[in-house]
Each structure stands twice: as C-alpha cells, then as structure tokens.
Scaffold this motif. Structure first.
Motif, PDB file in Angstrom:
ATOM      1  N   ASN A 269      28.077  63.471  -3.551  1.00 35.94           N
ATOM      2  CA  ASN A 269      29.497  63.745  -3.342  1.00 35.94           C
ATOM      3  C   ASN A 269      30.017  64.398  -4.612  1.00 35.94           C
ATOM      4  N   ALA A 270      30.080  65.711  -4.614  1.00 36.91           N
ATOM      5  CA  ALA A 270      30.429  66.457  -5.822  1.00 36.91           C
ATOM      6  C   ALA A 270      31.890  66.275  -6.242  1.00 36.91           C
ATOM      7  N   ASP A 271      32.741  65.823  -5.341  1.00 35.17           N
ATOM      8  CA  ASP A 271      34.157  65.655  -5.657  1.00 35.17           C
ATOM      9  C   ASP A 271      34.659  64.306  -5.133  1.00 35.17           C
ATOM     10  N   PRO A 272      34.168  63.205  -5.703  1.00 34.65           N
ATOM     11  CA  PRO A 272      34.565  61.889  -5.185  1.00 34.65           C
ATOM     12  C   PRO A 272      35.997  61.537  -5.557  1.00 34.65           C
ATOM     13  N   SER A 273      36.660  60.851  -4.648  1.00 34.75           N
ATOM     14  CA  SER A 273      37.989  60.310  -4.934  1.00 34.75           C
ATOM     15  C   SER A 273      37.821  59.079  -5.823  1.00 34.75           C
ATOM     16  N   ASP A 274      38.927  58.615  -6.380  1.00 32.43           N
ATOM     17  CA  ASP A 274      38.854  57.398  -7.190  1.00 32.43           C
ATOM     18  C   ASP A 274      38.354  56.222  -6.356  1.00 32.43           C
ATOM     19  N   ALA A 275      38.783  56.147  -5.115  1.00 36.79           N
ATOM     20  CA  ALA A 275      38.328  55.055  -4.245  1.00 36.79           C
ATOM     21  C   ALA A 275      36.821  55.153  -4.005  1.00 36.79           C
ATOM     22  N   GLU A 276      36.302  56.363  -3.843  1.00 36.18           N
ATOM     23  CA  GLU A 276      34.859  56.540  -3.646  1.00 36.18           C
ATOM     24  C   GLU A 276      34.076  56.194  -4.904  1.00 36.18           C
ATOM     25  N   ILE A 277      34.622  56.531  -6.062  1.00 32.57           N
ATOM     26  CA  ILE A 277      33.966  56.163  -7.329  1.00 32.57           C
ATOM     27  C   ILE A 277      33.927  54.647  -7.461  1.00 32.57           C
ATOM     28  N   ARG A 278      35.041  54.005  -7.200  1.00 30.49           N
ATOM     29  CA  ARG A 278      35.104  52.544  -7.307  1.00 30.49           C
ATOM     30  C   ARG A 278      34.131  51.872  -6.338  1.00 30.49           C
ATOM     31  N   GLU A 279      34.056  52.402  -5.123  1.00 30.46           N
ATOM     32  CA  GLU A 279      33.134  51.851  -4.129  1.00 30.46           C
ATOM     33  C   GLU A 279      31.684  52.014  -4.580  1.00 30.46           C
ATOM     34  N   ALA A 280      31.353  53.198  -5.092  1.00 28.26           N
ATOM     35  CA  ALA A 280      29.978  53.465  -5.533  1.00 28.26           C
ATOM     36  C   ALA A 280      29.576  52.576  -6.699  1.00 28.26           C
ATOM     37  N   LEU A 281      30.523  52.259  -7.560  1.00 28.62           N
ATOM     38  CA  LEU A 281      30.216  51.464  -8.757  1.00 28.62           C
ATOM     39  C   LEU A 281      30.525  49.979  -8.584  1.00 28.62           C
ATOM     40  N   ALA A 282      30.867  49.572  -7.383  1.00 26.61           N
ATOM     41  CA  ALA A 282      31.265  48.179  -7.142  1.00 26.61           C
ATOM     42  C   ALA A 282      30.168  47.171  -7.486  1.00 26.61           C
ATOM     43  N   GLY A 283      28.919  47.561  -7.427  1.00 34.09           N
ATOM     44  CA  GLY A 283      27.820  46.656  -7.737  1.00 34.09           C
ATOM     45  C   GLY A 283      27.431  46.629  -9.204  1.00 34.09           C
ATOM     46  N   ASN A 284      28.189  47.338 -10.044  1.00 32.83           N
ATOM     47  CA  ASN A 284      27.901  47.403 -11.470  1.00 32.83           C
ATOM     48  C   ASN A 284      29.030  46.731 -12.237  1.00 32.83           C
ATOM     49  N   LEU A 285      28.706  45.674 -12.944  1.00 35.46           N
ATOM     50  CA  LEU A 285      29.708  44.908 -13.676  1.00 35.46           C
ATOM     51  C   LEU A 285      29.705  45.249 -15.158  1.00 35.46           C
ATOM     52  N   CYS A 286      30.909  45.321 -15.722  1.00 41.12           N
ATOM     53  CA  CYS A 286      31.078  45.539 -17.151  1.00 41.12           C
ATOM     54  C   CYS A 286      32.018  44.466 -17.671  1.00 41.12           C
ATOM     55  N   ARG A 287      31.644  43.816 -18.740  1.00 39.00           N
ATOM     56  CA  ARG A 287      32.469  42.750 -19.308  1.00 39.00           C
ATOM     57  C   ARG A 287      33.369  43.246 -20.425  1.00 39.00           C
ATOM     58  N   CYS A 288      33.164  44.491 -20.893  1.00 37.56           N
ATOM     59  CA  CYS A 288      33.893  44.980 -22.066  1.00 37.56           C
ATOM     60  C   CYS A 288      35.086  45.860 -21.743  1.00 37.56           C
ATOM     61  N   THR A 289      35.103  46.509 -20.593  1.00 37.66           N
ATOM     62  CA  THR A 289      36.133  47.517 -20.347  1.00 37.66           C
ATOM     63  C   THR A 289      37.021  47.142 -19.173  1.00 37.66           C
ATOM     64  N   GLY A 290      38.058  47.922 -19.013  1.00 33.86           N
ATOM     65  CA  GLY A 290      38.910  47.836 -17.833  1.00 33.86           C
ATOM     66  C   GLY A 290      38.474  48.880 -16.826  1.00 33.86           C
ATOM     67  N   TYR A 291      37.336  49.490 -17.039  1.00 34.76           N
ATOM     68  CA  TYR A 291      36.710  50.469 -16.151  1.00 34.76           C
ATOM     69  C   TYR A 291      37.376  51.845 -16.166  1.00 34.76           C
ATOM     70  N   GLU A 292      38.543  52.003 -16.775  1.00 33.75           N
ATOM     71  CA  GLU A 292      39.236  53.298 -16.712  1.00 33.75           C
ATOM     72  C   GLU A 292      38.438  54.406 -17.389  1.00 33.75           C
ATOM     73  N   LYS A 293      37.841  54.116 -18.535  1.00 32.69           N
ATOM     74  CA  LYS A 293      37.049  55.153 -19.215  1.00 32.69           C
ATOM     75  C   LYS A 293      35.778  55.474 -18.432  1.00 32.69           C
ATOM     76  N   ILE A 294      35.261  54.504 -17.713  1.00 30.62           N
ATOM     77  CA  ILE A 294      34.101  54.749 -16.857  1.00 30.62           C
ATOM     78  C   ILE A 294      34.505  55.697 -15.728  1.00 30.62           C
ATOM     79  N   LEU A 295      35.660  55.443 -15.119  1.00 30.42           N
ATOM     80  CA  LEU A 295      36.176  56.340 -14.079  1.00 30.42           C
ATOM     81  C   LEU A 295      36.416  57.731 -14.653  1.00 30.42           C
ATOM     82  N   ASP A 296      36.967  57.791 -15.862  1.00 27.46           N
ATOM     83  CA  ASP A 296      37.193  59.087 -16.518  1.00 27.46           C
ATOM     84  C   ASP A 296      35.879  59.848 -16.688  1.00 27.46           C
ATOM     85  N   ALA A 297      34.839  59.142 -17.077  1.00 30.59           N
ATOM     86  CA  ALA A 297      33.532  59.780 -17.281  1.00 30.59           C
ATOM     87  C   ALA A 297      32.983  60.344 -15.977  1.00 30.59           C
ATOM     88  N   VAL A 298      33.094  59.584 -14.909  1.00 29.83           N
ATOM     89  CA  VAL A 298      32.583  60.056 -13.613  1.00 29.83           C
ATOM     90  C   VAL A 298      33.389  61.265 -13.150  1.00 29.83           C
TER      91      VAL A 298
END
Length: 157
Positions: free
Chosen positions: A117-146
């Motif tokens: 999916n070359a142009d994922p929405s924020d909801a699609e990014i969140r869904e794709a990464l739902a199985g990956n947990l991070c204890r350090c961030t609020g995930y916003e920078k991860i979303l920015d990177a994607v």
C-alpha cells in the motif's frame, strides 16, 4: 537437525538445531543476526518480526525447522550494502528510534505495509503496526517515519 534456507539472499545451513528451537534463536544466537529482538517470546510485541517467504511473522513463534527450504529476510536484509532501506532511513530522520528494541520489528512490518500500500492512511498504518509494541514513544514519530517513507516511495515511482 540440519536446517538449510535462504537468509537475506544467501543460502545458509545451520547444524545441530534442536527441535524446540525458534527461528529467532537460530537467527540471533547461531547466525549472528541480532537485528530481530527477543522481548516477549509469545508473539505479542512484534520485536522479532522477519519476513518468512515474503510474509511478516514473529520469529519467536516459528520453529527453526520450519524455515527449511524457505526464504527469510531480516531487518539486516533490507539494506543494500551500506545503503539503508528507505524505511530504515525514514525512521532515523523522523527520530522514530528511541531505545531501539522495538525498531527492527516495526521497520519490517512498516516496510511490508508500503510494499502493498504505497499511500496508507493513518488508520491503515496503525492497523498494520498494531502487533508491534513500543514502550518508549507515543508512536507519533513512528507514524511520521512511515508517512515519510511512503511519500518518498510514491515520489520515486
């Protein structure tokens, strides 16, 4: 048991693999590929995500023997020589790397997302990464990177 499989583009053989050994253990401890992390050993955190025959899997849940004859691509295998994959580069540039423990699994999963999916929405990014947990961030920078990697991929096509 002996396991022969393709790892990051090279055929490898690992001897004396025991029946209960995970693919994660074989990659990290026997093959010296420490990118995939051992966090939960229950498939809950996604830190050990690798591609198995082109599909992202939690390598802690895959028996090493199941890799026989298969293709495995780890976070190390996303690079081309010294050149980082665009997703890896985006994580660095967006500051999506804090302690780094979850990062390899997130990168592999996000890499798979934009391959399909070359142009994922924020909801699609969140869904794709739902199985990956991070204890350090609020995930916003991860979303920015994607988002950044997806934008660059779209611009390159």
């Amino acid at each position: 048991m002996r396991v022969t499989f393709d790892v990051n583009g090279a055929t490898e053989t690992v001897d004396d693999v025991w029946e209960g050994e995970s693919l994660l253990y074989m990659l990290r401890e026997r093959m010296g590929l420490p990118g995939s992390k051992n966090a939960c050993e229950q498939g809950e955190c996604g830190s050990c995500t690798v591609y198995l025959n082109g599909t992202p899997v939690c390598s802690c849940l895959v028996a090493a023997g199941q890799a026989e004859g298969c293709s495995v691509r780890t976070v190390e295998g996303l690079t081309k020589g010294a050149q980082l994959d665009p997703m890896q580069q985006a994580f660095v540039e967006a500051g999506a790397v804090q302690c780094g423990f979850c990062t390899p699994g997130l990168i592999v999963q996000a890499h798979d997302l934009i391959e399909h999916n070359a142009d994922p929405s924020d909801a699609e990014i969140r869904e794709a990464l739902a199985g990956n947990l991070c204890r350090c961030t609020g995930y916003e920078k991860i979303l920015d990177a994607v988002r950044l990697a997806a934008q660059r991929k779209a611009a390159a096509q």
